[in-house]
Scaffold this motif. Structure first.
Motif, short mmCIF file in Angstrom:
data_model
loop_
_atom_site.label_atom_id
_atom_site.label_comp_id
_atom_site.label_asym_id
_atom_site.label_seq_id
_atom_site.Cartn_x
_atom_site.Cartn_y
_atom_site.Cartn_z
N ILE A 20 26.58 -46.14 59.55
CA ILE A 20 26.99 -46.70 60.55
C ILE A 20 27.68 -45.46 60.85
O ILE A 20 28.17 -45.39 61.93
CB ILE A 20 27.70 -48.97 60.32
N SER A 21 28.52 -44.80 59.88
CA SER A 21 29.64 -43.97 59.84
C SER A 21 29.00 -42.73 60.39
O SER A 21 29.50 -42.27 61.68
CB SER A 21 29.60 -43.56 58.75
N HIS A 22 27.52 -42.90 60.15
CA HIS A 22 27.30 -40.95 60.26
C HIS A 22 26.98 -41.54 62.19
O HIS A 22 27.06 -41.06 62.77
CB HIS A 22 26.06 -40.40 60.07
N GLU A 23 26.02 -42.73 62.57
CA GLU A 23 25.86 -42.89 63.89
C GLU A 23 27.11 -43.09 64.85
O GLU A 23 27.09 -42.26 66.12
CB GLU A 23 25.05 -44.39 64.36
N ILE A 24 28.41 -43.13 64.52
CA ILE A 24 29.36 -43.35 64.70
C ILE A 24 30.05 -42.16 65.43
O ILE A 24 30.28 -41.68 66.19
CB ILE A 24 30.69 -44.50 64.67
N LEU A 25 29.91 -41.34 64.28
CA LEU A 25 30.23 -40.05 64.88
C LEU A 25 29.24 -39.03 66.14
O LEU A 25 29.67 -37.66 66.50
CB LEU A 25 30.14 -38.60 63.06
N ARG A 125 38.79 -46.53 76.69
CA ARG A 125 37.96 -45.29 77.26
C ARG A 125 37.38 -45.95 77.26
O ARG A 125 36.14 -46.07 77.56
CB ARG A 125 37.45 -43.60 76.54
N SER A 126 36.92 -46.77 75.85
CA SER A 126 36.33 -47.40 75.43
C SER A 126 35.91 -48.50 74.16
O SER A 126 36.64 -47.77 73.35
CB SER A 126 34.27 -46.32 74.78
N ILE A 127 35.10 -49.02 74.30
CA ILE A 127 35.47 -50.18 72.84
C ILE A 127 34.06 -50.24 72.85
O ILE A 127 33.23 -50.65 72.91
CB ILE A 127 36.29 -51.45 73.03
N GLN A 128 33.90 -50.21 71.13
CA GLN A 128 32.40 -49.88 70.79
C GLN A 128 32.20 -50.68 69.33
O GLN A 128 33.41 -50.31 68.64
CB GLN A 128 31.96 -48.97 70.18
N LEU A 129 32.00 -51.55 69.26
CA LEU A 129 31.50 -52.44 67.82
C LEU A 129 30.30 -52.16 66.84
O LEU A 129 29.60 -52.32 66.94
CB LEU A 129 31.19 -53.86 69.02
N VAL A 130 30.96 -52.06 65.71
CA VAL A 130 30.30 -52.33 64.46
C VAL A 130 30.40 -53.95 64.13
O VAL A 130 31.46 -54.54 63.45
CB VAL A 130 31.44 -51.51 63.43
N VAL A 131 29.31 -54.94 63.20
CA VAL A 131 29.35 -55.30 62.29
C VAL A 131 28.31 -55.27 61.26
O VAL A 131 27.25 -54.36 61.42
CB VAL A 131 28.83 -56.81 63.16
N LEU A 132 28.64 -55.89 60.16
CA LEU A 132 28.14 -55.07 59.15
C LEU A 132 26.31 -56.58 59.00
O LEU A 132 25.17 -55.79 58.47
CB LEU A 132 28.50 -56.42 57.60
N VAL A 147 25.01 -51.94 63.94
CA VAL A 147 24.59 -53.20 62.83
C VAL A 147 24.18 -52.43 61.85
O VAL A 147 22.88 -51.67 61.67
CB VAL A 147 24.15 -54.13 63.83
N GLY A 148 24.63 -53.43 60.30
CA GLY A 148 24.25 -53.01 59.42
C GLY A 148 23.02 -53.70 58.70
O GLY A 148 21.84 -53.25 58.98
N LYS A 149 22.85 -55.27 59.15
CA LYS A 149 21.64 -55.64 59.60
C LYS A 149 21.18 -56.96 60.20
O LYS A 149 22.06 -57.55 60.61
CB LYS A 149 21.14 -55.77 58.14
N ASN A 150 20.19 -57.06 61.35
CA ASN A 150 19.99 -58.16 62.01
C ASN A 150 19.50 -58.88 61.04
O ASN A 150 18.48 -59.38 59.87
CB ASN A 150 19.08 -57.59 63.47
N LEU A 151 19.40 -60.43 61.05
CA LEU A 151 20.04 -61.44 60.35
C LEU A 151 19.72 -62.81 61.29
O LEU A 151 20.62 -63.38 60.53
CB LEU A 151 21.07 -61.60 58.99
#
Length: 182
Positions: A20-25, A125-132, A147-151
């Motif tokens: 997720i950290s890489h995806e954000i960058l 400028r933007s709000i981006q959501l991270v969820v585990l 998203v870490g995992k869709n469950l």
């Protein structure tokens, strides 16, 4: 509660947070104008871990804040929440790319409250959501950017995120009430 399944181990959790950290960058083309805000309670340590990863990748300090949305909830006053935490955001969010971090996305109501709280602080400028974990069952038109995992879960199941900082261990498990299992 009865444990039904181990969803993420400590090693899985570490890999997911790094991804997720890489995806954000990648999405933000680096860490310029990037701030991370963790939702109390477990979004805070998750957000700190993401910030630490990004700082190590970019060799640059990332501004980090903690947000409690208790007073923004649409059910505030209907039930008493004894564990109100402190909001600590000592930077301006105006024109920033805000990375909002939470542990589990369910109905979307917590995120709706968080959006209201952030907008009260400025105009990002933007709000981006991270969820585990995204477990579905949305009541509002809200989706996570990372998203870490869709469950997919049933209504009687719960996802328990356990983090070293809050629970003394790292894991994500699926649980069900005992009376629902019978």
């Amino acid at each position: 509660m009865i444990e039904k399944a181990n969803i993420l181990s400590k090693a899985d959790l570490r890999r997911v947070i790094k991804r997720i950290s890489h995806e954000i960058l990648e999405r933000n083309r680096g860490s310029e104008n990037l701030v991370i805000i963790g939702l109390q309670k477990r979004g805070v340590p998750l957000g700190k871990r993401i910030a630490a990863n990004i700082e190590s990748f970019e060799d640059k300090k990332i501004r980090f804040g903690k947000l409690d949305i208790s007073f923004y909830r649409d059910d505030f006053g209907k039930k008493i929440k004894a564990d109100i935490e402190k909001t600590e955001i000592d930077f301006d969010v105006t024109d920033m790319n805000v990375i909002l971090v939470d542990d589990v996305l369910f109905t979307g109501r917590t995120i709706r409250a968080a959006l209201d709280a952030i907008i009260d602080l400025g105009r990002p400028r933007s709000i981006q959501l991270v969820v585990l974990i995204d477990r579905g069952h949305r009541e509002l038109p809200i989706r996570a950017d990372y998203v870490g995992k869709n469950l997919p879960t049933s209504q009687n199941e719960m996802v328990e995120v356990r983090l070293m900082e809050t629970d003394g261990r790292d894991s994500v498990i699926l649980v069900e009430k005992e009376e629902d299992v019978k």
